[in-house]
Design a protein around this motif. Structure first.
Motif, PDB file in Angstrom:
ATOM      1  N   MET A  61       0.848  -1.209   0.000  1.00 49.71           N
ATOM      2  CA  MET A  61       0.000   0.000   0.000  1.00 49.71           C
ATOM      3  C   MET A  61       0.879   1.253   0.000  1.00 49.71           C
ATOM      4  O   MET A  61       1.902   1.297   0.668  1.00 49.71           O
ATOM      5  N   SER A  62       0.449   2.249  -0.739  1.00 50.66           N
ATOM      6  CA  SER A  62       1.210   3.496  -0.834  1.00 50.66           C
ATOM      7  C   SER A  62       1.243   4.231   0.520  1.00 50.66           C
ATOM      8  O   SER A  62       0.369   4.052   1.349  1.00 50.66           O
ATOM      9  N   ASP A  63       2.272   5.037   0.715  1.00 50.26           N
ATOM     10  CA  ASP A  63       2.326   5.812   1.956  1.00 50.26           C
ATOM     11  C   ASP A  63       1.936   7.268   1.722  1.00 50.26           C
ATOM     12  O   ASP A  63       2.242   8.138   2.520  1.00 50.26           O
ATOM     13  N   SER A  64       1.277   7.513   0.579  1.00 52.82           N
ATOM     14  CA  SER A  64       0.771   8.876   0.358  1.00 52.82           C
ATOM     15  C   SER A  64      -0.637   8.810  -0.252  1.00 52.82           C
ATOM     16  O   SER A  64      -1.066   7.766  -0.735  1.00 52.82           O
ATOM     17  N   PHE A  65      -1.314   9.908  -0.244  1.00 49.89           N
ATOM     18  CA  PHE A  65      -2.671   9.972  -0.788  1.00 49.89           C
ATOM     19  C   PHE A  65      -2.644   9.930  -2.317  1.00 49.89           C
ATOM     20  O   PHE A  65      -1.708  10.427  -2.940  1.00 49.89           O
ATOM     21  N   SER A  66      -3.688   9.372  -2.900  1.00 52.13           N
ATOM     22  CA  SER A  66      -3.842   9.412  -4.357  1.00 52.13           C
ATOM     23  C   SER A  66      -4.117  10.869  -4.750  1.00 52.13           C
ATOM     24  O   SER A  66      -4.525  11.675  -3.899  1.00 52.13           O
ATOM     25  N   GLU A  67      -3.908  11.176  -5.993  1.00 49.50           N
ATOM     26  CA  GLU A  67      -4.171  12.549  -6.469  1.00 49.50           C
ATOM     27  C   GLU A  67      -5.647  12.920  -6.248  1.00 49.50           C
ATOM     28  O   GLU A  67      -5.968  14.049  -5.887  1.00 49.50           O
ATOM     29  N   GLU A  68      -6.513  11.941  -6.468  1.00 46.31           N
ATOM     30  CA  GLU A  68      -7.947  12.169  -6.281  1.00 46.31           C
ATOM     31  C   GLU A  68      -8.262  12.518  -4.816  1.00 46.31           C
ATOM     32  O   GLU A  68      -9.007  13.463  -4.529  1.00 46.31           O
ATOM     33  N   SER A  69      -7.659  11.782  -3.900  1.00 44.94           N
ATOM     34  CA  SER A  69      -7.900  12.053  -2.475  1.00 44.94           C
ATOM     35  C   SER A  69      -7.264  13.366  -2.037  1.00 44.94           C
ATOM     36  O   SER A  69      -7.804  14.067  -1.186  1.00 44.94           O
ATOM     37  N   LYS A  70      -6.106  13.690  -2.637  1.00 45.70           N
ATOM     38  CA  LYS A  70      -5.475  14.978  -2.308  1.00 45.70           C
ATOM     39  C   LYS A  70      -6.421  16.127  -2.690  1.00 45.70           C
ATOM     40  O   LYS A  70      -6.578  17.087  -1.946  1.00 45.70           O
ATOM     41  N   ALA A  71      -7.038  15.992  -3.860  1.00 50.87           N
ATOM     42  CA  ALA A  71      -7.969  17.036  -4.323  1.00 50.87           C
ATOM     43  C   ALA A  71      -9.174  17.105  -3.387  1.00 50.87           C
ATOM     44  O   ALA A  71      -9.654  18.188  -3.028  1.00 50.87           O
ATOM     45  N   GLU A  72      -9.657  15.931  -2.955  1.00 55.40           N
ATOM     46  CA  GLU A  72     -10.812  15.881  -2.045  1.00 55.40           C
ATOM     47  C   GLU A  72     -10.452  16.514  -0.701  1.00 55.40           C
ATOM     48  O   GLU A  72     -11.235  17.254  -0.108  1.00 55.40           O
ATOM     49  N   LEU A  73      -9.248  16.238  -0.248  1.00 60.03           N
ATOM     50  CA  LEU A  73      -8.779  16.785   1.024  1.00 60.03           C
ATOM     51  C   LEU A  73      -8.649  18.311   0.944  1.00 60.03           C
ATOM     52  O   LEU A  73      -9.030  19.030   1.869  1.00 60.03           O
ATOM     53  N   LYS A  74      -8.129  18.774  -0.170  1.00 57.05           N
ATOM     54  CA  LYS A  74      -7.970  20.227  -0.330  1.00 57.05           C
ATOM     55  C   LYS A  74      -9.349  20.908  -0.305  1.00 57.05           C
ATOM     56  O   LYS A  74      -9.551  21.921   0.366  1.00 57.05           O
ATOM     57  N   LYS A  75     -10.283  20.303  -1.012  1.00 54.40           N
ATOM     58  CA  LYS A  75     -11.644  20.845  -1.043  1.00 54.40           C
ATOM     59  C   LYS A  75     -12.248  20.861   0.366  1.00 54.40           C
ATOM     60  O   LYS A  75     -12.887  21.832   0.774  1.00 54.40           O
ATOM     61  N   LEU A  76     -12.003  19.793   1.085  1.00 52.41           N
ATOM     62  CA  LEU A  76     -12.491  19.674   2.458  1.00 52.41           C
ATOM     63  C   LEU A  76     -11.887  20.775   3.335  1.00 52.41           C
ATOM     64  O   LEU A  76     -12.607  21.465   4.066  1.00 52.41           O
ATOM     65  N   MET A  77     -10.577  20.956   3.249  1.00 51.63           N
ATOM     66  CA  MET A  77      -9.909  21.975   4.078  1.00 51.63           C
ATOM     67  C   MET A  77     -10.408  23.371   3.710  1.00 51.63           C
ATOM     68  O   MET A  77     -10.588  24.218   4.577  1.00 51.63           O
ATOM     69  N   ASP A  78     -10.656  23.580   2.432  1.00 51.47           N
ATOM     70  CA  ASP A  78     -11.142  24.900   1.985  1.00 51.47           C
ATOM     71  C   ASP A  78     -12.549  25.199   2.496  1.00 51.47           C
ATOM     72  O   ASP A  78     -12.979  26.344   2.521  1.00 51.47           O
ATOM     73  N   SER A  79     -13.286  24.154   2.882  1.00 50.66           N
ATOM     74  CA  SER A  79     -14.661  24.372   3.318  1.00 50.66           C
ATOM     75  C   SER A  79     -14.766  24.708   4.811  1.00 50.66           C
ATOM     76  O   SER A  79     -15.861  24.946   5.310  1.00 50.66           O
ATOM     77  N   TYR A  80     -13.632  24.691   5.521  1.00 53.60           N
ATOM     78  CA  TYR A  80     -13.631  25.021   6.953  1.00 53.60           C
ATOM     79  C   TYR A  80     -12.837  26.309   7.200  1.00 53.60           C
ATOM     80  O   TYR A  80     -11.915  26.614   6.435  1.00 53.60           O
ATOM     81  N   PRO A  81     -13.179  27.031   8.275  1.00 56.89           N
ATOM     82  CA  PRO A  81     -12.457  28.274   8.564  1.00 56.89           C
ATOM     83  C   PRO A  81     -10.983  28.040   8.918  1.00 56.89           C
ATOM     84  O   PRO A  81     -10.153  28.905   8.691  1.00 56.89           O
ATOM     85  N   ASP A  82     -10.669  26.861   9.494  1.00 57.74           N
ATOM     86  CA  ASP A  82      -9.257  26.548   9.780  1.00 57.74           C
ATOM     87  C   ASP A  82      -9.046  25.045   9.616  1.00 57.74           C
ATOM     88  O   ASP A  82     -10.001  24.271   9.622  1.00 57.74           O
ATOM     89  N   ARG A  83      -7.796  24.651   9.507  1.00 60.10           N
ATOM     90  CA  ARG A  83      -7.486  23.246   9.211  1.00 60.10           C
ATOM     91  C   ARG A  83      -7.887  22.281  10.320  1.00 60.10           C
ATOM     92  O   ARG A  83      -8.308  21.165  10.055  1.00 60.10           O
ATOM     93  N   MET A  84      -7.743  22.709  11.545  1.00 60.59           N
ATOM     94  CA  MET A  84      -8.066  21.836  12.678  1.00 60.59           C
ATOM     95  C   MET A  84      -9.530  21.404  12.636  1.00 60.59           C
ATOM     96  O   MET A  84      -9.873  20.283  12.988  1.00 60.59           O
TER      97      MET A  84
END
Ligand code: FES
Length: 157
Positions: A1-24
């Motif tokens: 198994m890879s030790d990093s996120f797929s490009e698709e998941s990275k994009a999903e994560l970025k979108k998720l982080m952008d939807s909150y006022p802060d990363r935490m």
């Protein structure tokens, strides 16, 4: 198994982080995403998430270790959570659990040898009016009987 996120998941994560006022604030949903990607919240998953979110591994681990829905060890393809809290207990959840235990030949916290099912005990899953109940992956199954369980498990064949 890879030790990093797929490009698709990275994009999903970025979108998720952008939807909150802060990363935490995005950490719980980000941990769900990491669990989906890595199968469980391993140290490698926390490191990959830390890299993507710019948050310390320890901070992510503190959250992951507090909640039972983040798996610290590998689990089966399907995770069964049987509610054990009073309303379900009064309507026979212990018998439901024992039936599953016998049928799958595993105890709480264990995974079948074919890796298809992991059996867990859960506290109230907020479906007390339809007790006894269990959650399999993201779905609820309610007013359980042994016959219903046979049918439900059959769907995962
Ligand atoms: S007690 Fe089982 S869902 Fe609430």
């Amino acid at each position: 198994m890879s030790d990093s996120f797929s490009e698709e998941s990275k994009a999903e994560l970025k979108k998720l982080m952008d939807s909150y006022p802060d990363r935490m604030s995005a950490v719980m949903n980000a941990l769900h995403l990491a669990q989906r990607e890595f199968g469980h919240i391993s140290y490698e998953a926390l490191e990959a998430l830390s890299k993507e979110m710019g948050l310390p591994v320890q901070q992510l681990e503190d959250t992951a270790s507090f909640y039972t829905m983040y798996f610290k060890e590998p689990v089966g393809e399907n995770v069964i959570w049987v509610c054990q809290t009073l309303p379900c207990a009064l309507r026979g959840s212990a018998d439901i659990f024992d039936y599953l235990k016998e049928k799958l030949d595993i105890d709480a916290g264990e995974t079948t040898s074919d890796k298809r099912f992991t059996l867990m005990k859960a506290e109230c899953l907020a479906s007390c009016g339809t007790a006894p109940m269990m959650q399999v992956n993201d779905d609820y199954f309610e007013d359980l009987t042994e016959q219903k369980i046979d049918k439900i498990l059959g769907k995962f064949d």
